[in-house]
Design a protein around this motif. Structure first.
Motif, short mmCIF file in Angstrom:
data_model
loop_
_atom_site.label_atom_id
_atom_site.label_comp_id
_atom_site.label_asym_id
_atom_site.label_seq_id
_atom_site.Cartn_x
_atom_site.Cartn_y
_atom_site.Cartn_z
N GLU A 291 0.84 -1.20 0.00
CA GLU A 291 0.00 0.00 0.00
C GLU A 291 0.87 1.25 0.00
N LYS A 292 1.94 1.21 0.82
CA LYS A 292 2.82 2.39 0.87
C LYS A 292 4.23 1.99 1.31
N VAL A 293 5.21 2.53 0.58
CA VAL A 293 6.61 2.37 0.98
C VAL A 293 7.04 3.71 1.55
N PHE A 294 7.38 3.75 2.82
CA PHE A 294 7.75 5.02 3.45
C PHE A 294 9.20 5.36 3.10
N PRO A 295 9.48 6.64 2.89
CA PRO A 295 10.88 7.02 2.62
C PRO A 295 11.77 6.65 3.80
N SER A 296 13.04 6.41 3.54
CA SER A 296 13.93 5.98 4.62
C SER A 296 15.29 6.67 4.53
N GLU A 297 15.80 7.05 5.69
CA GLU A 297 17.17 7.61 5.81
C GLU A 297 18.06 6.59 6.51
N THR A 298 17.70 5.31 6.45
CA THR A 298 18.34 4.29 7.29
C THR A 298 18.65 3.02 6.48
N ASN A 299 18.93 1.93 7.18
CA ASN A 299 19.17 0.65 6.52
C ASN A 299 17.95 -0.27 6.61
N TYR A 300 16.77 0.32 6.76
CA TYR A 300 15.53 -0.46 6.76
C TYR A 300 14.44 0.37 6.11
N ILE A 301 13.35 -0.30 5.74
CA ILE A 301 12.23 0.40 5.11
C ILE A 301 10.96 -0.04 5.82
N LEU A 302 10.12 0.91 6.17
CA LEU A 302 8.81 0.59 6.71
C LEU A 302 7.84 0.52 5.54
N VAL A 303 7.03 -0.55 5.52
CA VAL A 303 6.12 -0.77 4.40
C VAL A 303 4.73 -1.07 4.94
N ARG A 304 3.71 -0.40 4.39
CA ARG A 304 2.33 -0.74 4.74
C ARG A 304 1.75 -1.62 3.64
N PHE A 305 1.23 -2.78 4.06
CA PHE A 305 0.70 -3.75 3.12
C PHE A 305 -0.83 -3.76 3.18
N THR A 306 -1.46 -4.25 2.13
CA THR A 306 -2.93 -4.41 2.17
C THR A 306 -3.26 -5.53 3.15
N ASN A 307 -2.36 -6.54 3.23
CA ASN A 307 -2.56 -7.66 4.16
C ASN A 307 -1.21 -8.04 4.78
N ALA A 308 -0.85 -7.32 5.84
CA ALA A 308 0.48 -7.51 6.44
C ALA A 308 0.62 -8.88 7.07
N GLU A 309 -0.45 -9.39 7.66
CA GLU A 309 -0.44 -10.71 8.30
C GLU A 309 -0.05 -11.78 7.28
N LEU A 310 -0.70 -11.73 6.11
CA LEU A 310 -0.43 -12.70 5.05
C LEU A 310 1.05 -12.63 4.63
#
Ligand SMILES: *Cc1c(COP(=O)(O)O)cnc(C)c1O
Length: 368
Positions: A291-310
Motif C-alpha cells: 500500500e505504501k513504501v515510506f521514505p527511509s534515511e536508514t538501513n531499513y524500510i517501513l512498508v504498509r501492506f494491504t494484508n500484512a499478516e499474510l
C-alpha cells in the motif's frame, strides 16, 4: 508438607509486571534471510591484537575514546563508551531519574528500549504520539513537561525511517533548557551523516547524542555504543557505569573499526546498502500487496501492506524473517524490512511477487 513458594513474589513489583523487550533474536524463527534486526548482512573480519586477558580491561579504553572523539570532532572528555547504545539509554535514567518523582518522555512509534528501561527502574513514562507526518508534536510536548527529566528523540527514527525536523528539535531543546536532558538517538546517523545534531552541543548543554557500532559499522555482535555529551554529563555517567563495561576483545575490535580504514569500510557499506535500498523501494512500489513504501534515511524500510499478516506469515514460512510493527500506534498493517544484500533483496521481492500473483488468482476464482 512443603508448600510451593513463588520466588517471583520476592521480585520488585515493576519487574514482576515488566514485559521484556522482544528482540529479534528472542522472537526466533527458522530463517535463512534475516531482515528483522537492522543488521549488516555480512560479517566483517577482525583479528585480536591484544593478549592481555589475564588483566582487567580499562573502564574507558583510551584508544577507543580517542578514535571516536576524532571521528566525531569532539574532545575525549565528551565521549563515553558502553555496552551498546542500549546501556547508555539505561545509564541516563540511572543518572537523571528518581523513581516516583521524575518522568521520561518519548514519541511513539519509536524504539522499544526507552520504555523497557523506564519500566525496569520504575520511572513514569510520558508518551507523546508523533503527528501524521511522523514529526514530534511540540505543543503536546510543551504541555506535558511536568516532572520530565529526560526525553528520548530517535532521529532517524526506528521503525519509521524518517529524520526529525531540525526546527522541531530546536524548539524542544529550547523548551527543556535548564530543566531536562534531551537524548537524540542517532543509531542510524551514518546513513545520513549531514543530519547529525552533534554540532549543537555547544549551544545546548543538555543535549546528549547516542551512537552505536551495531548498524553502519556492522558490529551488532560486538555490543559497543557511544554517548556524546558535555564533559559534565559524561562525568555523571561515569559515576554509575560498571567498572569494566567493555571486555578487552570488544575494546580491541572497536579501536580497529574506528581507524581511517575502518571508517572508510563503513562508508562503503553505507553506499552499498543505500543502493540496495533504492532497488527495494522501486521494486516494492510495483507490488499490489504494497500500500505504501515510506521514505527511509536508514538501513531499513517501513512498508504498509494491504494484508500484512499474510505477507509476514508467508515469508516467515519461507525463512524470510521481517519485523512485525502492527502493534505500534499508527502502524497497523506495517512491517519493517532491513535492507540486506542484493541477493536477499531479490529473494524478498520474488517471494512477495509470487504471493501477489497467488492472491490475484484466488480473487479471480472467487469473483470471476
Ligand atoms: C539498534 C538500536 C539501538 C541499540 O544499539 P546497540 O548499540 O546495539 O545497543 C539503539 N537505538 C536504536 C534506535 C536502535 O535501532
Amino acid at each position: 508438607m512443603s508448600t510451593v513458594f513463588d520466588i517471583s513474589s520476592l521480585a520488585r513489583k515493576n519487574v514482576r509486571e515488566l514485559v521484556p523487550y522482544m528482540s529479534a533474536r528472542r522472537l526466533g524463527g527458522n530463517g535463512s534471510v534475516w531482515l528483522n534486526a537492522n543488521e549488516y548482512p555480512f560479517a566483517p573480519h577482525f583479528q585480536l591484537s591484544e593478549q592481555t586477558l589475564n588483566r582487567y580491561p580499562e573502564c574507558q579504553p583510551a584508544a577507543v575514546i580517542q578514535r571516536y572523539a576524532d571521528y566525531s570532532g569532539l574532545q575525549p572528555e565528551q565521549v563515553l563508551v558502553s555496552r551498546g547504545a542500549d546501556e547508555s539509554i539505561e545509564l541516563l535514567i540511572r543518572v537523571f531519574c528518581e523513581s516516583g518523582t521524575d518522568a521520561v518522555m518519548f514519541c511513539p512509534p519509536t524504539y522499544g528500549m526507552y520504555s523497557v528501561s523506564a519500566e525496569t527502574f520504575g520511572i513514569e513514562q510520558k508518551k507523546i504520539l508523533v503527528g501524521p507526518d511522523w514529526q514530534p508534536n511540540v505543543t503536546a510536548i510543551e504541555n506535558n513537561l511536568d516532572r520530565v527529566k529526560l526525553l528520548y528523540i530517535c532521529s532517524p527514527n526506528n521503525p519509521t525511517g524518517n529524520l526529525t525536523d531540525p526546527t522541531a528539535l530546536r524548539q524542544i531543546l529550547e523548551l527543556t533548557r535548564n530543566r531536562a536532558i534531551v537524548a537524540i538517538d542517532e543509531a542510524y546517523i551514518e546513513f545520513s551523516p549531514q543530519n547529525t545534531t552533534m554540532h549543537w552541543m555547544k549551544e545546548y548543554p543538555h543535549l546528549v547524542i547516542l551512537r552505536t557500532l551495531s548498524k553502519a559499522f556492522a558490529l551488532a555482535g560486538l555490543r559497543c555504543g557511544f554517548t556524546l555529551a558535555s564533559a559534565d554529563i559524561i562525568a555523571l555517567m561515569l559515576k554509575v557505569i560498571a567498572p569494566y563495561p567493555l571486555a578487552t576483545p570488544v575494546a580491541d575490535i572497536a579501536a580497529q573499526a574506528l581507524t581511517a580504514t575502518g571508517i572508510r569500510a563503513m562508508q562503503e557499506r553505507v553506499a552499498e546498502i543505500k543502493a540496495n535500498r533504492a532497488y527495494l523501494q522501486t521494486a516494492l512500489d510495483k507490488l499490489i500487496l504494497v500500500e505504501k513504501v515510506f521514505p527511509s534515511e536508514t538501513n531499513y524500510i517501513l512498508v504498509r501492506f494491504t494484508n500484512a499478516e499474510l505477507v509476514f506469515r508467508a515469508l516467515w514460512d519461507q525463512g524470510i524473517i521481517l519485523r512485525d510493527q502492527r502493534k505500534q500506534p499508527g502502524l497497523e498493517k506495517c512491517l519493517r524490512i532491513t535492507v540486506g544484500s542484493r541477493n536477499e533483496c531479490e529473494q524478498l521481492i520474488n517471494a512477495i511477487a509470487a504471493l501477489c500473483e497467488h492472491t490475484q488468482q484466488v480473487q479471480e476464482t472467487e469473483n470471476p
